[in-house]
Design a protein around this motif. Structure first.
Motif, short mmCIF file in Angstrom:
data_model
loop_
_atom_site.label_atom_id
_atom_site.label_comp_id
_atom_site.label_asym_id
_atom_site.label_seq_id
_atom_site.Cartn_x
_atom_site.Cartn_y
_atom_site.Cartn_z
N GLY A 1 -8.76 -20.36 13.27
CA GLY A 1 -8.06 -21.23 12.32
C GLY A 1 -8.44 -20.86 10.89
N TYR A 2 -9.75 -20.66 10.68
CA TYR A 2 -10.25 -20.30 9.34
C TYR A 2 -9.63 -18.96 8.92
CZ TYR A 2 -13.88 -20.21 5.62
OH TYR A 2 -14.56 -20.21 4.43
N LEU A 3 -9.70 -17.98 9.83
CA LEU A 3 -9.16 -16.64 9.50
C LEU A 3 -7.68 -16.72 9.17
CD1 LEU A 3 -10.98 -14.50 12.22
CD2 LEU A 3 -11.24 -14.24 9.74
N SER A 4 -6.96 -17.56 9.90
CA SER A 4 -5.50 -17.61 9.68
C SER A 4 -5.17 -18.21 8.33
CB SER A 4 -4.81 -18.37 10.81
OG SER A 4 -5.14 -19.74 10.70
N ARG A 5 -6.07 -19.01 7.77
CA ARG A 5 -5.81 -19.60 6.44
C ARG A 5 -6.20 -18.67 5.29
NH1 ARG A 5 -7.83 -23.92 9.33
NH2 ARG A 5 -9.91 -23.69 8.46
N MET A 6 -6.90 -17.59 5.60
CA MET A 6 -7.38 -16.71 4.52
C MET A 6 -6.22 -15.89 3.94
SD MET A 6 -11.13 -15.81 5.98
CE MET A 6 -11.83 -15.17 4.48
N THR A 7 -6.42 -15.44 2.70
CA THR A 7 -5.26 -14.89 1.97
C THR A 7 -5.08 -13.38 2.11
OG1 THR A 7 -6.66 -14.77 0.02
CG2 THR A 7 -5.23 -16.68 0.20
N GLN A 8 -6.16 -12.64 2.42
CA GLN A 8 -6.03 -11.19 2.28
C GLN A 8 -5.01 -10.56 3.23
OE1 GLN A 8 -9.10 -8.42 1.09
NE2 GLN A 8 -8.95 -7.51 3.09
N TRP A 9 -5.01 -10.97 4.51
CA TRP A 9 -4.06 -10.35 5.44
C TRP A 9 -2.64 -10.61 5.00
CZ3 TRP A 9 -0.72 -13.37 8.46
CH2 TRP A 9 -1.06 -14.70 8.67
N LYS A 10 -2.42 -11.79 4.40
CA LYS A 10 -1.05 -12.11 3.95
C LYS A 10 -0.67 -11.23 2.76
CE LYS A 10 -2.11 -16.71 5.44
NZ LYS A 10 -2.63 -18.00 5.01
N SER A 11 -1.59 -11.09 1.80
CA SER A 11 -1.22 -10.29 0.63
C SER A 11 -1.07 -8.81 0.99
CB SER A 11 -2.18 -10.51 -0.53
OG SER A 11 -3.46 -10.10 -0.16
N LYS A 12 -1.91 -8.31 1.90
CA LYS A 12 -1.79 -6.89 2.29
C LYS A 12 -0.47 -6.62 3.00
CE LYS A 12 -5.77 -4.40 1.63
NZ LYS A 12 -6.12 -4.63 0.31
N LEU A 13 0.08 -7.64 3.65
CA LEU A 13 1.35 -7.45 4.38
C LEU A 13 2.54 -7.96 3.58
CD1 LEU A 13 0.22 -8.56 7.97
CD2 LEU A 13 0.46 -6.24 7.09
N ASP A 14 2.28 -8.32 2.30
CA ASP A 14 3.36 -8.84 1.46
C ASP A 14 4.02 -10.07 2.06
OD1 ASP A 14 3.42 -7.40 -0.85
OD2 ASP A 14 4.46 -5.70 0.11
N LEU A 15 3.22 -10.94 2.61
CA LEU A 15 3.75 -12.17 3.19
C LEU A 15 3.37 -13.34 2.28
CD1 LEU A 15 2.70 -11.50 6.91
CD2 LEU A 15 5.05 -11.56 6.03
N PRO A 16 4.17 -14.41 2.27
CA PRO A 16 3.83 -15.54 1.40
C PRO A 16 2.52 -16.21 1.82
CG PRO A 16 5.75 -16.03 2.77
CD PRO A 16 5.42 -14.60 3.00
N GLU A 17 1.84 -16.81 0.84
CA GLU A 17 0.51 -17.38 1.10
C GLU A 17 0.51 -18.52 2.10
OE1 GLU A 17 -2.38 -18.74 -1.66
OE2 GLU A 17 -2.29 -16.85 -2.79
N ASP A 18 1.70 -19.20 2.23
CA ASP A 18 1.72 -20.36 3.12
C ASP A 18 2.22 -20.00 4.53
OD1 ASP A 18 4.27 -19.80 2.50
OD2 ASP A 18 4.83 -21.81 1.80
N ILE A 19 2.33 -18.70 4.81
CA ILE A 19 2.84 -18.31 6.14
C ILE A 19 1.77 -18.62 7.20
CG2 ILE A 19 2.00 -15.91 6.29
CD1 ILE A 19 5.07 -15.32 7.04
N SER A 20 2.22 -18.94 8.41
CA SER A 20 1.23 -19.22 9.46
C SER A 20 1.37 -18.18 10.57
CB SER A 20 1.45 -20.62 10.03
OG SER A 20 2.35 -20.56 11.11
#
Ligand code: AMP
Ligand code: TRP
Length: 381
Positions: free
Chosen positions: A145-164
């Protein structure tokens, strides 16, 4: 539960490292100083940088310069480990020859900025196997759960910050290694029992995760890991010269957006001259409304020591051009000896860099093995 490695670094020492940032100093002071006497429980500093190209001015001011400052000012019994984190670089696709070159260049840069292998251990992460062993063990306690809320994987994949993770676009693109990047980072830190980790502001979230993971492990199995403290550089976020609302980064497509530690004086002047500002040719410090010129003032203040407001007052009556000219000269002056050392290290035909790396890996392995013996015993392995 109290963490085993509590802070004993002095107030003035920490103040000097955080540029007098009182919030950071308060946070530091709130770490209990009990139990840790400096000889029985010396401080251990760890930090890492990815081999993804020659480091830029943001890396330098946000991290590398602080590493050297720590090396030169920390109490004698403080141990230091600085790593080229090559396994982290694999979390996005790499070309083998390129990575090999970048590893070597990254290593040479750490020596060129002033890390002294007789004082600090400098090594490649992949040469110390305990990092990946502890990574696996920590992954058994790390929270999804913690990892899924972190921002780096989202930014590296060009995904929005609120994506789940429920999102199909996220699931299609995300690889396990990128998702668990922070667990490997926690392992880097904890395997060396690091008490302090000097990084730029963008790493704060990863440091919080490392503390949380250390506490989770300690809670389940016993008091093994100190909870590491971040030392955030006074240069929290050096911004891009071309898009001053974004941080300077190795991945920005426009090469003029960043100054590399190996840039010639001419390149530096050109890049600073072409830095994006606004239509107002005057100089004032206003990071919200005038991010471009404010970034230039901030960079200058990190070299010059004066505040951005004082510098803005000085340049108010002259021009943006003269500010850019002066900044270009200051950066060149400061980087020139680093560049010269770098060029001679990289051209060196003896195997000096390899010898230092091997010696670093031996020292780092010996330190990490102490932790792993305790961890294995604790787990019944
Ligand atoms: P990386 O290149 O992502 O491995 O970053 C290495 C170190 O440089 C980390 O401690 C980062 O926080 C720091 N860093 C990277 N970019 C910047 C920046 N633009 N401003 C300040 N620090 C930075
Ligand atoms: N994630 C860090 C960065 O991108 C690099 C890193 C890996 C690191 N392991 C670390 C930094 C351990 C500090 C401590 O900058």
């Amino acid at each position: 539960m109290e963490s085993p490695g509590s802070s004993t670094l002095t107030h003035s020492f920490v103040r000097s490292l955080t540029g007098g940032d009182t919030k950071e100093v308060r946070r530091w002071n709130s770490v209990p100083a009990a139990k840790a006497t400096s000889s029985a429980n010396p401080q251990i500093i760890f930090s890492g940088i990815q081999p993804t190209g020659v480091p830029h001015l943001g890396n330098y001011l946000g991290a590398l310069r602080e590493w050297v400052r720590l090396q030169d000012t920390a109490p004698k019994d403080t141990r230091m480990f600085f790593s080229i984190v090559d396994l982290h670089a694999l979390t996005v696709p790499q070309e083998a020859r390129q990575l090999k070159t970048w590893r070597r260049e990254g290593f040479a840069t750490l020596l060129a900025v002033g890390l002294d292998p007789s004082r600090a251990t400098v090594f490649h992460q992949s040469a110390v196997h305990a990092h990946t062993e502890l990574f696996w063990i920590l992954s058994t306690v790390a929270s999804m759960g913690y990892l899924s809320r972190m921002t780096q994987w989202k930014s590296k994949l060009d995904l929005p910050e609120d994506i789940s993770l429920e999102d199909s676009a996220a699931r299609a693109k995300l690889r396990l290694g990128l998702f668990s990047y922070p667990v490997l980072q926690a392992a880097d830190i904890l395997v060396h029992r690091a008490t302090h980790v000097p990084v730029g502001e963008d790493q704060r979230q990863h440091l919080e995760f490392s503390r949380y993971t250390a506490n989770s492990f300690n809670h389940l199995y016993g008091n093994i890991f100190p909870a590491p403290e971040a030392i955030i550089s006074p240069a929290k976020r050096v911004m891009s010269l071309k898009e001053p609302t974004l941080k300077m980064s190795k991945s920005h497509t426009d090469k003029r957006s960043r100054i590399l530690l190996t840039d010639s004086s001419e390149d530096i002047h050109k890049k600073v001259k072409s830095a994006l500002t606004d239509s107002d040719a005057s100089v004032s410090y206003d990071p919200v409304h005038r991010p471009g010129v404010s970034n230039l003032l901030e960079i200058l203040s990190h070299f010059d020591g004066r505040s951005c407001e004082d510098l803005a007052a000085e340049y108010k009556s002259s021009s943006l051009q003269s500010l850019k000219g002066h900044l270009g000269s200051q950066i060149s002056l400061h980087l020139q000896p680093i560049r010269e050392r770098y060029l001679s290290l990289i051209a060196d035909k003896t195997n000096y860099l390899d010898v230092v790396a091997e010696e670093g890996a031996r020292t780092a392995s010996a330190n990490a093995d102490v932790t792993m013996r305790r961890v294995r015993e604790t787990l019944g392995l």
